[in-house]
Write a protein that holds these residues in place. Structure first.
Motif, PDB file in Angstrom:
ATOM      1  N   ALA A  24       0.846  -1.197   0.000  1.00 19.94           N
ATOM      2  CA  ALA A  24       0.000   0.000   0.000  1.00 19.94           C
ATOM      3  C   ALA A  24       0.880   1.246   0.000  1.00 19.94           C
ATOM      4  CB  ALA A  24      -0.902   0.004   1.234  1.00 19.94           C
ATOM      5  N   SER A  25       0.392   2.282  -0.629  1.00 22.39           N
ATOM      6  CA  SER A  25       1.147   3.544  -0.627  1.00 22.39           C
ATOM      7  C   SER A  25       1.118   4.142   0.774  1.00 22.39           C
ATOM      8  CB  SER A  25       0.534   4.534  -1.614  1.00 22.39           C
ATOM      9  OG  SER A  25      -0.709   5.004  -1.135  1.00 22.39           O
ATOM     10  N   PHE A  26       2.129   4.936   1.080  1.00 22.31           N
ATOM     11  CA  PHE A  26       2.177   5.585   2.379  1.00 22.31           C
ATOM     12  C   PHE A  26       0.962   6.483   2.575  1.00 22.31           C
ATOM     13  CE2 PHE A  26       6.674   4.598   1.554  1.00 22.31           C
ATOM     14  CZ  PHE A  26       6.891   3.780   2.641  1.00 22.31           C
ATOM     15  N   MET A  27       0.515   7.120   1.506  1.00 20.06           N
ATOM     16  CA  MET A  27      -0.673   7.972   1.587  1.00 20.06           C
ATOM     17  C   MET A  27      -1.891   7.140   1.980  1.00 20.06           C
ATOM     18  SD  MET A  27      -2.384  10.464  -1.273  1.00 20.06           S
ATOM     19  CE  MET A  27      -0.979  11.565  -1.282  1.00 20.06           C
ATOM     20  N   ARG A  28      -2.032   5.966   1.358  1.00 19.63           N
ATOM     21  CA  ARG A  28      -3.165   5.095   1.673  1.00 19.63           C
ATOM     22  C   ARG A  28      -3.100   4.583   3.116  1.00 19.63           C
ATOM     23  NH1 ARG A  28      -3.702  -0.428  -0.742  1.00 19.63           N
ATOM     24  NH2 ARG A  28      -5.134  -1.298   0.737  1.00 19.63           N
ATOM     25  N   LEU A  29      -1.881   4.431   3.631  1.00 25.63           N
ATOM     26  CA  LEU A  29      -1.716   4.005   5.018  1.00 25.63           C
ATOM     27  C   LEU A  29      -2.025   5.130   6.002  1.00 25.63           C
ATOM     28  CD1 LEU A  29       1.614   1.978   4.725  1.00 25.63           C
ATOM     29  CD2 LEU A  29      -0.693   1.047   5.078  1.00 25.63           C
ATOM     30  N   GLY A  30      -2.117   6.351   5.482  1.00 23.55           N
ATOM     31  CA  GLY A  30      -2.425   7.499   6.332  1.00 23.55           C
ATOM     32  C   GLY A  30      -1.204   8.220   6.860  1.00 23.55           C
ATOM     33  N   VAL A  31      -0.055   8.003   6.223  1.00 20.41           N
ATOM     34  CA  VAL A  31       1.180   8.670   6.637  1.00 20.41           C
ATOM     35  C   VAL A  31       1.203  10.075   6.029  1.00 20.41           C
ATOM     36  CG1 VAL A  31       3.699   8.618   6.550  1.00 20.41           C
ATOM     37  CG2 VAL A  31       2.420   6.473   6.809  1.00 20.41           C
ATOM     38  N   SER A  32       1.213  11.076   6.891  1.00 16.35           N
ATOM     39  CA  SER A  32       1.270  12.468   6.415  1.00 16.35           C
ATOM     40  C   SER A  32       2.705  12.817   6.052  1.00 16.35           C
ATOM     41  CB  SER A  32       0.771  13.414   7.509  1.00 16.35           C
ATOM     42  OG  SER A  32       1.729  13.497   8.556  1.00 16.35           O
ATOM     43  N   VAL A  83       4.492  15.186   7.327  1.00 11.33           N
ATOM     44  CA  VAL A  83       5.222  15.429   8.575  1.00 11.33           C
ATOM     45  C   VAL A  83       5.647  14.100   9.199  1.00 11.33           C
ATOM     46  CG1 VAL A  83       5.025  16.342  10.927  1.00 11.33           C
ATOM     47  CG2 VAL A  83       4.106  17.648   9.006  1.00 11.33           C
ATOM     48  N   GLN A  84       4.735  13.132   9.208  1.00 10.34           N
ATOM     49  CA  GLN A  84       5.065  11.811   9.747  1.00 10.34           C
ATOM     50  C   GLN A  84       6.154  11.143   8.907  1.00 10.34           C
ATOM     51  OE1 GLN A  84       0.977  10.438   9.648  1.00 10.34           O
ATOM     52  NE2 GLN A  84       1.028  10.114  11.871  1.00 10.34           N
ATOM     53  N   ALA A  85       6.090  11.318   7.598  1.00  9.78           N
ATOM     54  CA  ALA A  85       7.097  10.732   6.712  1.00  9.78           C
ATOM     55  C   ALA A  85       8.487  11.282   7.041  1.00  9.78           C
ATOM     56  CB  ALA A  85       6.750  11.013   5.251  1.00  9.78           C
ATOM     57  N   LEU A  86       8.566  12.564   7.302  1.00 13.20           N
ATOM     58  CA  LEU A  86       9.858  13.169   7.666  1.00 13.20           C
ATOM     59  C   LEU A  86      10.366  12.624   8.995  1.00 13.20           C
ATOM     60  CD1 LEU A  86       9.264  16.846   6.542  1.00 13.20           C
ATOM     61  CD2 LEU A  86      10.672  15.114   5.417  1.00 13.20           C
ATOM     62  N   LYS A  87       9.473  12.413   9.940  1.00 11.26           N
ATOM     63  CA  LYS A  87       9.860  11.827  11.223  1.00 11.26           C
ATOM     64  C   LYS A  87      10.372  10.404  11.029  1.00 11.26           C
ATOM     65  CE  LYS A  87       6.556  14.381  14.078  1.00 11.26           C
ATOM     66  NZ  LYS A  87       5.353  14.217  14.923  1.00 11.26           N
ATOM     67  N   ILE A  88       9.680   9.642  10.197  1.00  5.97           N
ATOM     68  CA  ILE A  88      10.077   8.255   9.926  1.00  5.97           C
ATOM     69  C   ILE A  88      11.460   8.229   9.282  1.00  5.97           C
ATOM     70  CG2 ILE A  88       9.562   6.227   8.499  1.00  5.97           C
ATOM     71  CD1 ILE A  88       6.537   6.952   8.953  1.00  5.97           C
ATOM     72  N   ILE A 134      19.611   9.076   4.061  1.00  2.00           N
ATOM     73  CA  ILE A 134      18.375   8.883   3.298  1.00  2.00           C
ATOM     74  C   ILE A 134      17.801  10.243   2.935  1.00  2.00           C
ATOM     75  CG2 ILE A 134      16.084   7.848   3.281  1.00  2.00           C
ATOM     76  CD1 ILE A 134      17.098   6.055   5.635  1.00  2.00           C
ATOM     77  N   ASN A 135      17.582  10.450   1.665  1.00  2.00           N
ATOM     78  CA  ASN A 135      16.958  11.677   1.195  1.00  2.00           C
ATOM     79  C   ASN A 135      15.513  11.709   1.694  1.00  2.00           C
ATOM     80  OD1 ASN A 135      15.630  13.662  -0.358  1.00  2.00           O
ATOM     81  ND2 ASN A 135      17.074  13.386  -2.027  1.00  2.00           N
ATOM     82  N   PRO A 136      15.077  12.806   2.310  1.00  2.00           N
ATOM     83  CA  PRO A 136      13.707  12.890   2.815  1.00  2.00           C
ATOM     84  C   PRO A 136      12.638  12.662   1.738  1.00  2.00           C
ATOM     85  CG  PRO A 136      14.984  14.735   3.615  1.00  2.00           C
ATOM     86  CD  PRO A 136      15.843  14.009   2.611  1.00  2.00           C
TER      87      PRO A 136
END
Length: 80
Positions: free
Chosen positions: A29-37, A39-44, A56-58
């Motif tokens: 599933a795409s990160f968007m479909r998983l509900g990852v915003s 901001v959350q993606a940058l934290k991850i 890792i490039n943001p």
């Protein structure tokens, strides 16, 4: 570092951000479909950098849209 090791760490980090058990996260599933915003993606990405000791490039979570895709990419980067 193997793709599976990276996948496991990534699933744990996503799980921590979106409060879904790692086993319940669809790695296709795409990160968007998983509900990852964004901001959350940058934290991850920030935590993955530390845990995996990789530069890792943001933008990676936006270019490689699934857990499987980014795990493969990061495994290749780690091997290089």
């Amino acid at each position: 570092m193997t793709k599976e090791t990276i996948r496991t760490v990534l699933l744990q980090e996503i799980s921590a951000e979106i409060a879904i058990p790692p086993a319940d996260i669809d790695d296709q599933a795409s990160f968007m479909r998983l509900g990852v915003s964004s901001v959350q993606a940058l934290k991850i990405i920030s935590r993955l950098r530390k845990q995996l000791d990789l530069d890792i490039n943001p933008v990676a979570l936006f270019e490689f849209k699934t857990v499987d895709d980014i795990s493969e990419y990061l495994a290749e980067e780690a091997a290089a």
